[in-house]
Structures are given as C-alpha cells and as structure tokens.
Design an enzyme around this catalytic site. Structure first.
Site, PDB file in Angstrom:
ATOM      1  N   ARG A 191      24.515  23.240  91.353  1.00  0.00           N
ATOM      2  CA  ARG A 191      25.548  22.970  92.349  1.00  0.00           C
ATOM      3  C   ARG A 191      26.270  24.221  92.834  1.00  0.00           C
ATOM      4  O   ARG A 191      26.310  25.227  92.166  1.00  0.00           O
ATOM      5  CB  ARG A 191      26.586  21.996  91.783  1.00  0.00           C
ATOM      6  CG  ARG A 191      26.121  20.573  91.826  1.00  0.00           C
ATOM      7  CD  ARG A 191      27.109  19.663  91.184  1.00  0.00           C
ATOM      8  NE  ARG A 191      27.236  19.919  89.760  1.00  0.00           N
ATOM      9  CZ  ARG A 191      28.050  19.267  88.963  1.00  0.00           C
ATOM     10  NH1 ARG A 191      28.830  18.339  89.445  1.00  0.00           N
ATOM     11  NH2 ARG A 191      28.080  19.535  87.674  1.00  0.00           N
ATOM     12  N   ASP A 232      22.323  23.374  86.169  1.00  0.00           N
ATOM     13  CA  ASP A 232      23.282  22.877  87.160  1.00  0.00           C
ATOM     14  C   ASP A 232      23.103  23.696  88.426  1.00  0.00           C
ATOM     15  O   ASP A 232      23.440  24.882  88.446  1.00  0.00           O
ATOM     16  CB  ASP A 232      24.707  23.006  86.610  1.00  0.00           C
ATOM     17  CG  ASP A 232      25.725  22.279  87.473  1.00  0.00           C
ATOM     18  OD1 ASP A 232      25.437  22.020  88.657  1.00  0.00           O
ATOM     19  OD2 ASP A 232      26.818  21.976  86.957  1.00  0.00           O
TER      20      ASP A 232
HETATM   21  N1  LIG Z   1      19.968  16.505  87.201  1.00  0.00           N
HETATM   22  C1  LIG Z   1      20.721  15.546  86.675  1.00  0.00           C
HETATM   23  N2  LIG Z   1      21.857  15.231  87.307  1.00  0.00           N
HETATM   24  C2  LIG Z   1      22.619  14.271  86.768  1.00  0.00           C
HETATM   25  C3  LIG Z   1      22.286  13.601  85.581  1.00  0.00           C
HETATM   26  N3  LIG Z   1      23.245  12.689  85.311  1.00  0.00           N
HETATM   27  C4  LIG Z   1      24.159  12.816  86.295  1.00  0.00           C
HETATM   28  N4  LIG Z   1      23.783  13.765  87.180  1.00  0.00           N
HETATM   29  C5  LIG Z   1      24.495  14.298  88.341  1.00  0.00           C
HETATM   30  O1  LIG Z   1      25.542  15.086  87.846  1.00  0.00           O
HETATM   31  C6  LIG Z   1      26.584  15.142  88.809  1.00  0.00           C
HETATM   32  C7  LIG Z   1      27.890  14.846  88.077  1.00  0.00           C
HETATM   33  O2  LIG Z   1      28.063  15.874  87.178  1.00  0.00           O
HETATM   34  P1  LIG Z   1      28.824  15.761  85.813  1.00  0.00           P
HETATM   35  O3  LIG Z   1      28.325  16.894  84.993  1.00  0.00           O
HETATM   36  O4  LIG Z   1      28.745  14.375  85.291  1.00  0.00           O
HETATM   37  O5  LIG Z   1      30.279  15.931  86.109  1.00  0.00           O
HETATM   38  P2  LIG Z   1      30.968  17.169  86.690  1.00  0.00           P
HETATM   39  O6  LIG Z   1      31.265  16.694  88.057  1.00  0.00           O
HETATM   40  O7  LIG Z   1      30.218  18.429  86.562  1.00  0.00           O
HETATM   41  O8  LIG Z   1      32.199  17.340  85.743  1.00  0.00           O
HETATM   42  P3  LIG Z   1      33.489  16.465  85.715  1.00  0.00           P
HETATM   43  O9  LIG Z   1      34.367  16.991  86.788  1.00  0.00           O
HETATM   44  O10 LIG Z   1      34.048  16.661  84.384  1.00  0.00           O
HETATM   45  O11 LIG Z   1      33.063  15.051  85.970  1.00  0.00           O
HETATM   46  C8  LIG Z   1      26.232  14.159  89.885  1.00  0.00           C
HETATM   47  O12 LIG Z   1      25.704  14.887  90.996  1.00  0.00           O
HETATM   48  C9  LIG Z   1      25.145  13.315  89.249  1.00  0.00           C
HETATM   49  O13 LIG Z   1      24.209  12.812  90.192  1.00  0.00           O
HETATM   50  C10 LIG Z   1      21.074  13.966  84.932  1.00  0.00           C
HETATM   51  O14 LIG Z   1      20.698  13.464  83.868  1.00  0.00           O
HETATM   52  N5  LIG Z   1      20.325  14.937  85.516  1.00  0.00           N
END
Ligand SMILES: Nc1nc2c(ncn2[C@@H]2O[C@H](COP(=O)(O)OP(=O)(O)OP(=O)(O)O)[C@@H](O)[C@H]2O)c(=O)[nH]1
Ligand SMILES: [Zn+2]
Length: 214
Positions: free
Chosen positions: A135, A133
């Site tokens: 981010r 992650d």
């Molecule tokens: N690298 C990658 N990014 C993904 C994938 N699927 C979704 N994303 C990205 O993951 C992000 C969303 O993250 P999530 O982990 O679903 O949710 P979160 O925001 O961390 O957690 P919540 O607040 O519970 O929804 C978005 O930026 C999506 O584009 C994947 O398979 N690989």
C-alpha cells in the site's frame, strides 16, 4: 504549480448526503489521475476548524466490508470507526481503493487460497511475488487538504500508517486503537499482523487460552 508533491494526484469530483444507521454523513468522491480509481471520504461535523480530527484511513476489503467475511477485521473496523465518528459528531473516514493491501481482489483471493494450504497472510503475499504490504498512503495528503485538515486523531493499530501520515505532513496528534473481537477465523490473521506487521494489539497470551479457545 502544485503546492505539495501530492496535490496533483487526484481530483475532487462531487459529494452527496449519505445517511447511515449511525449518522448522516457527507460522501465525497475523488478520482485518482494515474489509475482512474474512485476514492471516497465520509465526513461529519465541522472538520475544518483547525482542531485535530478523529480520522480513519480504511483500505478497501470487499470481502470484509461488503461480503461479511470473518477472515479479517476490516468490516468490523469500518463499522466501529463510523460509530466512533458518529458518537463524537465530527470526523472523517477515507476509503482508499487499495484492495488486498494493494495487490487487488483476485490476488487477495489467491492469497487466501495459499492460506488455506498453510501459509500465513505475509507468506502468501510473498509467495505470489508481492511485498507483505504493497500500500501507498500518499493520496491521503490531498484528500485531507481538501477539507483543511492538518492534524488527525488516527484510528489504527498500524504503526506504518502513522509514519506515512507524518512523512506527508499530516500530523497524528493521537493514535486511537481500533480493536475488534477475535473469532476462530480471524485469530491467526490477527496474530500474524501483530507478530510480522507490527500492529499494536492486545498481547496474544491475554486473548488466546492455552487450549486454543477464544
Ligand atoms: N493481501 C492480503 N490482504 C488482506 C488480507 N486480509 C485483509 N487484507 C487487506 O488488508 C487491508 C486492511 O489491512 P489491515 O492490515 O487489516 O489493517 P490496516 O488498515 O493496515 O491497519 P489498521 O488501521 O490497524 O486496521 C485491506 O485492503 C484488506 O483487503 C490477506 O490475507 N492478504
Ligand atoms: Zn479484510
């Protein structure tokens, strides 16, 4: 002189009315200094009154938010969060342009391709040379500050998001779960988020029957 280490990260640009199927929000645009990226906030009601504000910090997912992808829960979470805010008549959604958990759209599609070959979402990111992650939530602090928000009721299942808010001085008064329906395409993705990324979701055995039916 910036008041906080985060204040200089972006500029407030402008706003407009944004009617949606659930409420008439105000859409606010910010521009990040370092990248020129355009980040958004959708607000509803009196959010500057000092009481904790129902809030969603949503990371961009073009495939899920716009193209109806069923591989993830993003589109349904976005819709669900806006519906909850509309039902309360008060709240905020930050839409952060950190696509693909921060690795960008093209790399996310590369990661999906690796997932089609058997990797899970975390293994795919690592195989491409990224963190699981990538981010960073520091933009949230000046975005919330723009509206006088110091405390939120955060709609998330992600404990790292809560930690990030608290570290920046945004108090999380409550976590509001944001669960969406599982389907045959997002089930293993959601399981990996729970098992490897620490997301707080329904225990697997309650959701997946022994024969694999959902
Ligand atoms: N690298 C990658 N990014 C993904 C994938 N699927 C979704 N994303 C990205 O993951 C992000 C969303 O993250 P999530 O982990 O679903 O949710 P979160 O925001 O961390 O957690 P919540 O607040 O519970 O929804 C978005 O930026 C999506 O584009 C994947 O398979 N690989
Ligand atoms: Zn998604």
């Amino acid at each position: 002189m910036p008041v906080t280490p985060y204040e200089d990260l972006l500029d407030y640009a402008t706003s407009c009315v944004l009617p949606t199927p659930w409420a008439q929000f105000t859409l606010h645009a910010f521009i990040e200094h370092a990248t020129g990226k355009e980040h958004l906030a959708m607000t509803l009601g009196d959010i500057g009154d000092g009481e904790p504000v129902l809030a969603r910090v949503h990371s961009e997912c073009l495939t899920g938010d716009v193209l109806f992808s069923q591989r993830c829960d993003c589109g349904a979470q976005l819709e669900g969060a806006l519906q909850k805010i509309a039902a309360e008549g008060r709240g905020i959604l930050l839409y952060l342009r950190q696509e693909g958990r921060g690795i960008g759209l093209v790399n996310k599609i590369r990661a999906y391709r690796l997932q089609e070959a058997g990797a899970d979402t975390v293994e795919a990111n690592l195989a491409l040379g990224f963190h699981a992650d990538a981010r960073n939530y520091e933009l949230c602090q000046p975005m919330f500050a723009q509206f006088g928000i110091k405390s939120v009721r955060l709609m998330t299942n992600n404990p790292r998001k809560i930690d990030a808010m608290e570290k920046m001085g945004v108090s999380v008064a409550e976590r509001v779960p944001l669960l969406v329906n599982r389907n045959a395409f997002n089930n293993s993705y959601l399981n990996t988020k729970q098992a490897k990324l620490g997301h707080m979701m329904t225990p697997l055995h309650e959701v997946v029957a022994e024969d694999g039916e959902l």
